[in-house]
Structures are given as structure tokens and as C-alpha cells.
Design an enzyme around this catalytic site. Structure first.
Site, mmCIF file in Angstrom:
data_model
loop_
_atom_site.group_PDB
_atom_site.id
_atom_site.type_symbol
_atom_site.label_atom_id
_atom_site.label_comp_id
_atom_site.label_asym_id
_atom_site.label_seq_id
_atom_site.Cartn_x
_atom_site.Cartn_y
_atom_site.Cartn_z
ATOM 1 N N SER A 1 -11.154 -57.033 -31.367
ATOM 2 C CA SER A 1 -11.853 -57.793 -30.336
ATOM 3 C C SER A 1 -11.314 -57.497 -28.945
ATOM 4 C CB SER A 1 -11.712 -59.295 -30.614
ATOM 5 O OG SER A 1 -10.342 -59.660 -30.582
ATOM 6 N N THR B 1 -8.389 -58.620 -27.956
ATOM 7 C CA THR B 1 -7.688 -59.834 -27.536
ATOM 8 C C THR B 1 -6.387 -59.527 -26.810
ATOM 9 O OG1 THR B 1 -8.624 -61.114 -29.357
ATOM 10 C CG2 THR B 1 -6.608 -61.973 -28.356
ATOM 11 N N PRO C 1 -1.675 -68.137 -17.582
ATOM 12 C CA PRO C 1 -2.574 -67.041 -17.990
ATOM 13 C C PRO C 1 -3.798 -67.512 -18.761
ATOM 14 C CG PRO C 1 -0.530 -67.006 -19.261
ATOM 15 C CD PRO C 1 -0.326 -67.980 -18.147
ATOM 16 N N ASP D 1 -4.871 -71.139 -19.077
ATOM 17 C CA ASP D 1 -5.540 -72.282 -18.464
ATOM 18 C C ASP D 1 -6.235 -71.934 -17.152
ATOM 19 O OD1 ASP D 1 -4.525 -73.720 -20.572
ATOM 20 O OD2 ASP D 1 -2.822 -74.515 -19.434
ATOM 21 N N THR E 1 -37.691 -15.444 -29.957
ATOM 22 C CA THR E 1 -37.820 -16.568 -30.886
ATOM 23 C C THR E 1 -37.232 -16.131 -32.213
ATOM 24 O OG1 THR E 1 -40.048 -15.872 -31.563
ATOM 25 C CG2 THR E 1 -39.896 -17.461 -29.744
ATOM 26 N N HIS E 2 -36.552 -17.050 -32.912
ATOM 27 C CA HIS E 2 -35.834 -16.712 -34.160
ATOM 28 C C HIS E 2 -34.770 -15.643 -33.914
ATOM 29 C CE1 HIS E 2 -38.929 -18.842 -36.577
ATOM 30 N NE2 HIS E 2 -39.759 -18.367 -35.659
ATOM 31 N N SER F 1 -8.436 -11.334 -22.330
ATOM 32 C CA SER F 1 -7.692 -10.918 -23.504
ATOM 33 C C SER F 1 -6.264 -10.567 -23.144
ATOM 34 C CB SER F 1 -8.366 -9.714 -24.158
ATOM 35 O OG SER F 1 -7.576 -9.204 -25.214
ATOM 36 N N SER F 2 -5.355 -10.869 -24.067
ATOM 37 C CA SER F 2 -3.954 -10.499 -23.873
ATOM 38 C C SER F 2 -3.669 -9.102 -24.398
ATOM 39 C CB SER F 2 -3.052 -11.519 -24.592
ATOM 40 O OG SER F 2 -3.345 -11.509 -25.981
ATOM 41 N N LYS G 1 -11.165 -7.001 -20.350
ATOM 42 C CA LYS G 1 -12.113 -7.868 -21.050
ATOM 43 C C LYS G 1 -12.249 -9.189 -20.312
ATOM 44 C CE LYS G 1 -13.243 -9.148 -25.815
ATOM 45 N NZ LYS G 1 -13.614 -10.563 -25.660
ATOM 46 N N GLU H 1 -17.632 -21.554 -23.392
ATOM 47 C CA GLU H 1 -16.818 -21.993 -24.524
ATOM 48 C C GLU H 1 -16.257 -23.385 -24.292
ATOM 49 O OE1 GLU H 1 -14.037 -18.809 -24.833
ATOM 50 O OE2 GLU H 1 -15.559 -17.357 -25.456
#
Length: 508
Positions: A144, A146, A176, A178, A233-234, A364-365, A370, A377
Site C-alpha cells: 500500500s 504505507t 506526523p 495527527d 513486404t515479407h 568494434s574492438s 566498423k 540498439e
């Protein structure tokens, strides 16, 4: 094997309480030797004793939270700072507590206490107290919320006491429960904080971010309006369209996404406050809910209203499930768009290569030169996370029992995380990818001219079967459509007139 504390001491059971941020006050802990007395004196200098209905607890002297917050820290030591209750929720709690304090002046709350509480809330709303560590509780607490409601009550109470020259932890002159929690329950304050925080984040983060990305795609759609390319398409060659038309599809997806976000906002703007424990409004006054909602609307500049049915507002989290359904749809759209862009930009020589993506960092390492579609990504990964969050929100929303849903911290944390991911991701994707996209016209022309699907333009003139035979023969013989079409009796002039990509971009 016990871990070592930073001061070199073993984390014994007693020292573990210190490491967690406080010590349980226990009888019989004193008078067991001079060394222990000295250690206790040093510890007591750093802690103060506060009470709740379960007894006494020692809390850090420099923190504004009290015994109930400390008890929650000890009972739920789950995760690290990354699992803390999100700051927007705490800021929203500050907003609603401020509104309640001001409205409660009309219902008997002392004006000095009201003003002190309202002023203390400002530092909660600003995020100052959150950043200073006064809100340490994690998501994984009571369902909840609380403990986070009481954490807020204690911080505001002690901050107000400090302003009024009182003693921290004394609960006087500001209590706190009341005073700070007057006419409230965790069962209506926490869902209210959920709606305030989500409403603000949708308006201040997500809508501007998605709008920015949508506008970036619209600009590219206009820029690319005259570049004719082959459709797919496809994943297979299809008839032509313009690159601008392709990008107009992305633009429309995000336009619809924005419309979906705005359509769910009316339910977000409905606040549970005033329902107290089970929705009946016990311990409130007539008009309290409406007055507080109006004040919250003024503080946030958003059209918050009192929920028309407090039983639904406490027992169900359907509005948040709806919101996250929209976020999930936006994530689906962005996943499709980002995947298209990285496929269209694949290469540079052995892929599709119709788009030139911005080169932001080495890819790339091991492979020099590249460059990878890193922005795509990043976008698709965060979309996957949002889709995962959808599962958690769905399960949380479906598990409300009787008069209260007790998956609220889980739900709001995932909704807010998805909003933040989609917002930041949209801005980053726009700035570091979409705005810098270029069309590779040479590759686009080469691919289109080699496509066999331009044969579709012959259908109205020679029929589907003859057109299909021309395409199949060209593919088998590794020749062009034109070469095979001329063999069937079509003249060069007819072929040029009928198979014109510019005339294949829409209805006649």
C-alpha cells in the site's frame, strides 16, 4: 564468512544495525564495561531515540525521518539505492501533503502548524530532502506504500518542528499522524501520489520527447519526399514508394502514440484523496476531497479532480494499467521504427545500405573502421525493458483484492521507469540518429532498378499471368524485366510508359 565494514570491524549483529543506518534501543545494553560505555556514548552522539507504537528505535541524528521509517529500513533491506522509491512519487507526496495542510486550516488545523507543514513540503517537492537521503525506503515494502507515506509524514513533521524551534523526534508541536496526515490514509495518499507523479511525468517528459522525435521524422519525411525507392513486404522486394512516404509511416505511428497518451490522461487526473482507508472517507469532512484536488491542480498546473468513486480509486489500479498499455504501444512503435532504420542502414557494402546512419563511435574492438547502429540498439533494448515492465504492471493491476490494491509500489515504479526510458530514449534517438540520417541515393537507385517487382505495373496492360512469367524468366536468366518484356512483343516505348516508378507511387 562475515564481511568487513569500512572501519575494519567485522559486521557483527550489533554493528550490522549501525551499518544499516540505526540501532535498536534495547534494555540492558548499558553498564557492561568501560569500553562499551565509551562506544555507546559515541553511538548516541550520532543517533537520537524516536518512538512508534512498537517501541523505541535509534535513528540517525542528521536525518529527518523517524521510527517508522527506521523500522522499514530494518525490515526491508532489499537492493541498493537503485531500488529506492522513485523521487517523483516522493515529490508528489509533498504536493498532496502541502495541499492537505492548507485545506485543513478550514477544518480546525492550527494556522501556524499548517504554515510550517506547507513550508516543509516545499523542500520535499524540490527534491532537496530526497537527495539528502531523508527518503531511504525501497519499493519492496508494504504494497500500500504505507511506509513511504509515514516516511513523508515524519520528514515533514520533523522539518516543521525544526522550523518552529522544537526538538526533532518529539512530535511536538507537529505530529506526523495527527497533523501532517490529518484526514488521510496511506490507502488514499499513495494512489494519489501515483497519479500526480505519473500525470506530471507524462506531461513534462514523455509528451515533449515523443513530440520532438515525431517532428524529427516529419522533417525527414519532407526531406526525402522525392527519393523513389523499392518497397519491401515479407522482407522481400515489393513495388516502389518514396523514402518520404516510408518515413511518413513512422511519423504517423508517433502521432497516434501522442494521441493515445493524451486519451488516457483524464483517468490519471482523478485522485483518490478523500477516500481514506477503504473509500468511505472516514475521518474527513465534506468538501475536503474536492478542495484538496483543486489545490493540487493549482500547484501542478494540471487538471486534477477528485475521483468520482473512491472505492474504485483505492481498490483498482486500472488507470495505471491503461497508461502502461499506452507506453507499451509506444515501445512497440519505436521497436519497429528502430529495427527498420538499422536494417535500411546495414552495410556499408554488403547490406541494404539505403540509409547512412550517423557515425557516433567506433563499433568494434577488433574490426577497425566498423561502425554500428548503436542508437537503434539502445532504443530496441529499452523498448524490450518497457515490454517487460508491462508484464509486471499487468500482474500488479490484476491482483487488487477487495478494497485495496497492494501492488502499488511495484506498479508506479515500473510506470515511471518506462516513462523515463521512453522519454530519454526518444530524445537521444532523435538527436544522435534520426536528425543526422542521410539517404544513400546511389544505392537506392541501384536496388530499385534491379528489382523485379516493377513488373506489377504491367498487370493492367498484359495481365497478371504474363507479367509473372516475365518476372520469373528475368530472375531465372539473370536478365532485366525490360529484356524479357521486349521478347513477348511489348515495345520499348510501351515498356517505358508503363513501367515508370514515378507513376507507381499512388492511385491513378
Amino acid at each position: 564468512m562475515l564481511k568487513q565494514a569500512s572501519n575494519g570491524l567485522k559486521l557483527t549483529t550489533r554493528n550490522l544495525w549501525v551499518a544499516c543506518g540505526g540501532l535498536r534501543a534495547k534494555d540492558g545494553d548499558q553498564g557492561k564495561g568501560k569500553g562499551k560505555d565509551k562506544a555507546d556514548a559515541n553511538a548516541n552522539a550520532k543517533f537520537r531515540t524516536e518512538k512508534d507504537t512498537f517501541g523505541e528505535l535509534k535513528v540517525p541524528a542528521d536525518k529527518l525521518f523517524g521510527a517508522q521509517t527506521m523500522r522499514s529500513k530494518l525490515n526491508f533491506p532489499i537492493g541498493d539505492k537503485g531500488e529506492r522509491m522513485p523521487m517523483p512519487v516522493i515529490q508528489a507526496m509533498g504536493i498532496l501533503k502541502k495541499a492537505c495542510a492548507e485545506v485543513n486550516k478550514n477544518y480546525g488545523l492550527d494556522s501556524k502548524i499548517s504554515e510550517a507543514v506547507s513550508c516543509a513540503c516545499d523542500d520535499v517537492i524540490s527534491g532537496k530532502y530526497y537527495k539528502q537521503g531523508h527518503f531511504p525506503l525501497v519499493i519492496w515494502q508494504t504494497g500500500s506504500g504505507t511506509q513511504s507515506n509515514m516516511n513523508t509524514n515524519e520528514v515533514i513533521s520533523n522539518a516543521a518542528i525544526k522550523m518552529m524551534g522544537g526538538e526533532l523526534g518529539s512530535k511536538s508541536p507537529v505530529h506526523p499522524n495527527d497533523h501532517v496526515n490529518k484526514s488521510q490514509s496511506s490507502n488514499d495518499t499513495f494512489p494519489t501520489a501515483i497519479h500526480i507523479s505519473v500525470g506530471m511525468e507524462l506531461n513534462e517528459r514523455l509528451i515533449p520527447a515523443v513530440t520532438h522525435l515525431r517532428d524529427a521524422f516529419k522533417a525527414k519525411s519532407d526531406e526525402f519526399k522525392d527519393i523513389i525507392k523499392i518497397g519491401r513486404t515479407h522482407l522481400m522486394d515489393a513495388v516502389p514508394l518514396t523514402l518520404g512516404q516510408e518515413f511518413s509511416g513512422y511519423t504517423q505511428q508517433l502521432t497516434y502514440g501522442l494521441e493515445r497518451i493524451k486519451c488516457c490522461l483524464p483517468r490519471v487526473y482523478e485522485l483518490a484523496l478523500g477516500g481514506t482507508a477503504v473509500g468511505t472517507g472516514l475521518n474527513t469532512h465534506k468538501g475536503f476531497a474536492e478542495k484538496v484536488a483543486k489545490r493540487i491542480a493549482e500547484l501542478t498546473c494540471l487538471p486534477f479532480v477528485s475521483a468520482p468513486n473512491k472505492f474504485e480509486a483505492l481498490a483498482a489500479r486500472d488507470a495505471m494499467v491503461e497508461v502502461h498499455g499506452v507506453l507499451n504501444t509506444v515501445a512497440v512503435s519505436l521497436m519497429k521504427i528502430a529495427n527498420d532504420i538499422r536494417l535500411l542502414g546495414s552495410g556499408p557494402r554488403c547490406g541494404i545500405g539505403e540509409l547512412l546512419l550517423p557515425e557516433n563511435e567506433p563499433g568494434s574492438s577488433i574490426m577497425p573502421g566498423k561502425v554500428n547502429p548503436t542508437q537503434c540498439e539502445s532504443m530496441t533494448m529499452l523498448c524490450a525493458q518497457v515490454m517487460g515492465n508491462q508484464v509486471a504492471v499487468t500482474i500488479g493491476g490484476s491482483n487488487g483484492h477487495f478494497q485495496l490494491n497492494v501492488f502499488k509500489p511495484l506498479i508506479v515504479s515500473n510506470v515511471l521507469r518506462s516513462i523515463r526510458l521512453l522519454s530519454d530514449g526518444s530524445m537521444t534517438f532523435s538527436k544522435n540518429c534520426v536528425e543526422g540520417l542521410q539517404a544513400n541515393k546511389d544505392m537506392i537507385d541501384k536496388i530499385m532498378n534491379e528489382s523485379l517487382m516493377l513488373v506489377t505495373a504491367l498487370n493492367p496492360h498484359i495481365g497478371y499471368d504474363k507479367s509473372a512469367q516475365i518476372a520469373k524468366t528475368a530472375h531465372k536468366n539473370k536478365t532485366t524485366l525490360k529484356e524479357e518484356a521486349l521478347k513477348t512483343g511489348i515495345t520499348e516505348e510501351q515498356f517505358k510508359e508503363w513501367v515508370n516508378p514515378k507513376e507507381m507511387l499512388g492511385p491513378k
